[in-house]
Write an enzyme that holds these catalytic residues in place. Structure first.
Site, PDB file in Angstrom:
ATOM      1  NE  ARG A 129      37.407 -20.961  16.354  1.00 62.90           N
ATOM      2  CZ  ARG A 129      37.263 -19.541  15.849  1.00 62.90           C
ATOM      3  NH1 ARG A 129      38.036 -18.658  16.406  1.00 62.90           N
ATOM      4  NH2 ARG A 129      36.183 -19.394  15.245  1.00 62.90           N
ATOM      5  CB  ILE A 171      36.447 -21.349  11.190  1.00 64.54           C
ATOM      6  CG1 ILE A 171      36.517 -22.235  12.519  1.00 64.54           C
ATOM      7  CG2 ILE A 171      37.037 -19.978  11.469  1.00 64.54           C
ATOM      8  CD1 ILE A 171      37.998 -22.591  12.998  1.00 64.54           C
ATOM      9  CB  SER A 172      31.151 -22.126  13.406  1.00 62.63           C
ATOM     10  OG  SER A 172      30.205 -22.633  12.514  1.00 62.63           O
ATOM     11  CD  GLN A 173      29.663 -16.687  18.187  1.00 62.92           C
ATOM     12  OE1 GLN A 173      28.909 -16.316  17.197  1.00 62.92           O
ATOM     13  NE2 GLN A 173      29.540 -15.823  19.404  1.00 62.92           N
TER      14      GLN A 173
END
Length: 213
Positions: free
Chosen positions: A37, A63-65
Protein backbone atom coordinates in the site's frame (compact mmCIF):
# COMPACT_ATOMS: atom_id res chain seq x y z
CA UNK A 1 9.61 0.56 -5.62
CA UNK A 2 10.94 -1.06 -2.46
CA UNK A 3 8.91 -3.48 -0.38
CA UNK A 4 10.99 -4.32 2.69
CA UNK A 5 10.52 -6.85 5.49
CA UNK A 6 9.47 -3.90 7.62
CA UNK A 7 6.69 -3.02 5.16
CA UNK A 8 5.60 -6.67 5.08
CA UNK A 9 5.51 -6.78 8.89
CA UNK A 10 3.37 -3.63 8.99
CA UNK A 11 0.99 -5.21 6.48
CA UNK A 12 0.63 -8.30 8.65
CA UNK A 13 -0.33 -6.00 11.55
CA UNK A 14 -2.85 -4.22 9.30
CA UNK A 15 -4.45 -7.57 8.39
CA UNK A 16 -4.81 -8.31 12.12
CA UNK A 17 -6.48 -4.91 12.63
CA UNK A 18 -9.09 -5.40 9.89
CA UNK A 19 -9.68 -9.00 11.04
CA UNK A 20 -10.43 -7.64 14.51
CA UNK A 21 -12.96 -5.27 12.88
CA UNK A 22 -14.83 -8.23 11.42
CA UNK A 23 -13.35 -8.94 7.96
CA UNK A 24 -13.34 -12.71 7.45
CA UNK A 25 -13.05 -13.33 3.67
CA UNK A 26 -9.67 -15.08 3.22
CA UNK A 27 -9.26 -13.70 -0.33
CA UNK A 28 -9.67 -10.13 0.97
CA UNK A 29 -7.26 -10.64 3.88
CA UNK A 30 -4.72 -12.26 1.56
CA UNK A 31 -4.93 -9.31 -0.88
CA UNK A 32 -4.50 -6.69 1.88
CA UNK A 33 -1.57 -8.69 3.24
CA UNK A 34 0.11 -8.91 -0.14
CA UNK A 35 -0.29 -5.47 -1.76
CA UNK A 36 2.39 -2.84 -0.92
CA UNK A 37 0.00 0.00 0.00
CA UNK A 38 2.89 2.40 0.71
CA UNK A 39 3.73 2.42 -3.02
CA UNK A 40 0.24 3.76 -3.83
CA UNK A 41 0.87 6.94 -1.86
CA UNK A 42 2.82 10.05 -2.82
CA UNK A 43 5.05 9.64 0.20
CA UNK A 44 6.20 6.31 1.56
CA UNK A 45 5.33 7.29 5.13
CA UNK A 46 5.31 3.94 6.88
CA UNK A 47 3.26 5.37 9.74
CA UNK A 48 0.47 6.35 7.37
CA UNK A 49 0.64 3.57 4.78
CA UNK A 50 -0.27 0.76 7.14
CA UNK A 51 -2.44 2.64 9.59
CA UNK A 52 -6.12 1.86 9.12
CA UNK A 53 -7.02 5.30 7.83
CA UNK A 54 -7.62 7.18 4.59
CA UNK A 55 -4.83 9.36 3.22
CA UNK A 56 -4.77 12.21 0.65
CA UNK A 57 -3.51 11.48 -2.87
CA UNK A 58 -3.48 13.65 -6.02
CA UNK A 59 -6.43 15.69 -7.35
CA UNK A 60 -8.01 16.27 -3.90
CA UNK A 61 -8.87 12.59 -3.65
CA UNK A 62 -7.98 9.99 -1.04
CA UNK A 63 -6.75 6.43 -0.86
CA UNK A 64 -9.54 4.79 1.15
CA UNK A 65 -9.12 3.41 4.64
CA UNK A 66 -7.96 -0.25 4.34
CA UNK A 67 -10.97 -1.44 6.38
CA UNK A 68 -13.31 0.32 3.93
CA UNK A 69 -11.55 -1.27 0.93
CA UNK A 70 -11.73 -4.66 2.65
CA UNK A 71 -15.41 -4.25 3.58
CA UNK A 72 -16.46 -3.23 0.08
CA UNK A 73 -14.43 -6.08 -1.43
CA UNK A 74 -15.99 -8.58 0.98
CA UNK A 75 -19.53 -7.31 0.26
CA UNK A 76 -18.88 -7.72 -3.47
CA UNK A 77 -18.36 -11.48 -2.94
CA UNK A 78 -15.82 -11.77 -5.76
CA UNK A 79 -15.20 -15.18 -7.26
CA UNK A 80 -12.13 -15.83 -9.47
CA UNK A 81 -12.91 -14.87 -13.06
CA UNK A 82 -15.74 -12.48 -12.14
CA UNK A 83 -16.12 -9.41 -14.34
CA UNK A 84 -16.06 -6.39 -12.02
CA UNK A 85 -16.69 -2.74 -12.89
CA UNK A 86 -14.97 -0.26 -10.57
CA UNK A 87 -16.17 3.35 -10.52
CA UNK A 88 -13.32 5.58 -9.33
CA UNK A 89 -9.90 4.04 -9.96
CA UNK A 90 -8.19 6.59 -7.72
CA UNK A 91 -4.75 5.40 -6.64
CA UNK A 92 -5.46 1.92 -8.04
CA UNK A 93 -5.29 0.25 -4.61
CA UNK A 94 -8.86 -1.09 -4.71
CA UNK A 95 -8.21 -2.22 -8.30
CA UNK A 96 -5.19 -4.21 -7.12
CA UNK A 97 -7.20 -5.81 -4.29
CA UNK A 98 -9.90 -6.94 -6.76
CA UNK A 99 -7.27 -8.34 -9.12
CA UNK A 100 -5.56 -10.22 -6.28
CA UNK A 101 -8.97 -11.77 -5.57
CA UNK A 102 -9.04 -13.08 -9.14
CA UNK A 103 -11.40 -10.55 -10.70
CA UNK A 104 -11.23 -9.29 -14.27
CA UNK A 105 -11.41 -5.55 -13.63
CA UNK A 106 -12.83 -2.75 -15.78
CA UNK A 107 -12.22 0.58 -14.05
CA UNK A 108 -13.17 4.22 -14.75
CA UNK A 109 -11.53 7.39 -13.42
CA UNK A 110 -12.72 10.92 -14.22
CA UNK A 111 -9.80 12.89 -12.72
CA UNK A 112 -7.31 13.13 -15.57
CA UNK A 113 -4.30 13.65 -13.30
CA UNK A 114 -5.10 10.47 -11.36
CA UNK A 115 -6.00 8.52 -14.48
CA UNK A 116 -2.64 9.25 -16.14
CA UNK A 117 -0.69 8.47 -12.98
CA UNK A 118 -2.47 5.21 -12.18
CA UNK A 119 -2.42 4.05 -15.80
CA UNK A 120 1.39 4.15 -15.71
CA UNK A 121 1.76 2.94 -12.14
CA UNK A 122 -0.40 -0.22 -11.92
CA UNK A 123 1.49 -2.18 -14.62
CA UNK A 124 4.76 -1.49 -12.79
CA UNK A 125 3.39 -3.57 -9.92
CA UNK A 126 2.14 -6.24 -12.31
CA UNK A 127 -1.54 -5.20 -12.24
CA UNK A 128 -3.11 -4.84 -15.65
CA UNK A 129 -6.86 -4.20 -15.55
CA UNK A 130 -8.82 -5.41 -18.58
CA UNK A 131 -9.72 -1.75 -19.19
CA UNK A 132 -8.67 1.44 -17.41
CA UNK A 133 -10.77 4.22 -18.86
CA UNK A 134 -10.88 8.00 -18.46
CA UNK A 135 -14.56 8.88 -18.30
CA UNK A 136 -17.80 9.40 -16.40
CA UNK A 137 -18.46 6.65 -13.89
CA UNK A 138 -22.17 7.51 -13.66
CA UNK A 139 -22.60 6.01 -17.13
CA UNK A 140 -20.72 2.79 -16.44
CA UNK A 141 -19.45 0.77 -19.41
CA UNK A 142 -22.51 -0.58 -21.24
CA UNK A 143 -20.37 -1.95 -24.08
CA UNK A 144 -18.72 -4.42 -21.67
CA UNK A 145 -21.82 -5.28 -19.58
CA UNK A 146 -23.14 -7.35 -17.91
CA UNK A 147 -20.87 -7.37 -14.86
CA UNK A 148 -20.85 -9.85 -11.96
CA UNK A 149 -20.19 -6.93 -9.66
CA UNK A 150 -20.02 -3.13 -9.65
CA UNK A 151 -18.12 -1.27 -6.92
CA UNK A 152 -18.34 2.49 -6.41
CA UNK A 153 -15.43 3.97 -4.45
CA UNK A 154 -16.84 7.46 -3.88
CA UNK A 155 -19.92 8.80 -2.10
CA UNK A 156 -22.92 8.85 -4.46
CA UNK A 157 -25.84 11.22 -3.75
CA UNK A 158 -28.07 8.73 -5.60
CA UNK A 159 -27.74 5.32 -7.25
CA UNK A 160 -26.97 5.75 -10.98
CA UNK A 161 -29.55 3.77 -13.01
CA UNK A 162 -27.03 2.72 -15.70
CA UNK A 163 -24.96 0.88 -13.06
CA UNK A 164 -28.01 -1.11 -11.97
CA UNK A 165 -28.81 -1.93 -15.58
CA UNK A 166 -25.28 -3.22 -16.22
CA UNK A 167 -25.42 -5.87 -13.47
CA UNK A 168 -25.74 -9.52 -14.45
CA UNK A 169 -28.52 -11.56 -12.83
CA UNK A 170 -27.08 -12.55 -9.45
CA UNK A 171 -24.64 -9.63 -9.62
CA UNK A 172 -24.04 -7.14 -6.81
CA UNK A 173 -23.66 -3.37 -6.77
CA UNK A 174 -21.73 -2.09 -3.73
CA UNK A 175 -22.19 1.67 -3.39
CA UNK A 176 -21.88 4.24 -0.57
CA UNK A 177 -25.04 6.37 -0.84
CA UNK A 178 -25.51 9.77 0.75
CA UNK A 179 -24.28 13.37 0.81
CA UNK A 180 -22.13 14.11 3.89
CA UNK A 181 -22.20 10.63 5.41
CA UNK A 182 -22.81 7.59 3.24
CA UNK A 183 -24.63 4.33 3.96
CA UNK A 184 -22.84 1.34 2.44
CA UNK A 185 -25.56 -0.20 0.28
CA UNK A 186 -25.63 -3.47 -1.65
CA UNK A 187 -28.10 -4.15 -4.45
CA UNK A 188 -28.32 -7.77 -5.62
CA UNK A 189 -29.99 -8.31 -8.99
CA UNK A 190 -32.36 -11.27 -8.71
CA UNK A 191 -34.05 -10.92 -12.09
CA UNK A 192 -34.40 -8.46 -14.97
CA UNK A 193 -36.64 -6.27 -12.82
CA UNK A 194 -36.02 -7.31 -9.20
CA UNK A 195 -33.23 -5.92 -7.01
CA UNK A 196 -32.77 -6.69 -3.31
CA UNK A 197 -31.29 -3.86 -1.22
CA UNK A 198 -29.31 -4.24 2.02
CA UNK A 199 -27.54 -1.59 4.09
CA UNK A 200 -24.29 -2.01 6.04
CA UNK A 201 -23.73 1.07 8.18
CA UNK A 202 -22.15 4.51 7.83
CA UNK A 203 -18.93 5.38 5.98
CA UNK A 204 -17.33 8.59 4.75
CA UNK A 205 -16.11 8.99 1.16
CA UNK A 206 -15.03 11.82 -1.12
CA UNK A 207 -17.98 12.64 -3.44
CA UNK A 208 -18.58 10.83 -6.72
CA UNK A 209 -18.21 13.50 -9.40
CA UNK A 210 -20.55 13.57 -12.35
CA UNK A 211 -19.01 14.63 -15.63
CA UNK A 212 -20.14 18.21 -16.19
CA UNK A 213 -18.73 18.46 -19.72
Amino acid sequence: MKDSFKHQGKRKQLVDVIKAKGITDPAVLNAIGKIPRHLFMDSSFLDHAYADKAFPIAADQTISQPYTVARQSELLQVKPGDKILEIGTGSGYQTAVLMEMGATVFTIERQNELFKKTQLFLPKLGYRPKRLIFGDGYKGLPEFAPFNGVIVTAGAPFVPKPLMAQLAIGGRLVIPVGEKVQIMTVYTRESETKFVKKEYGEFRFVPLLEDKN
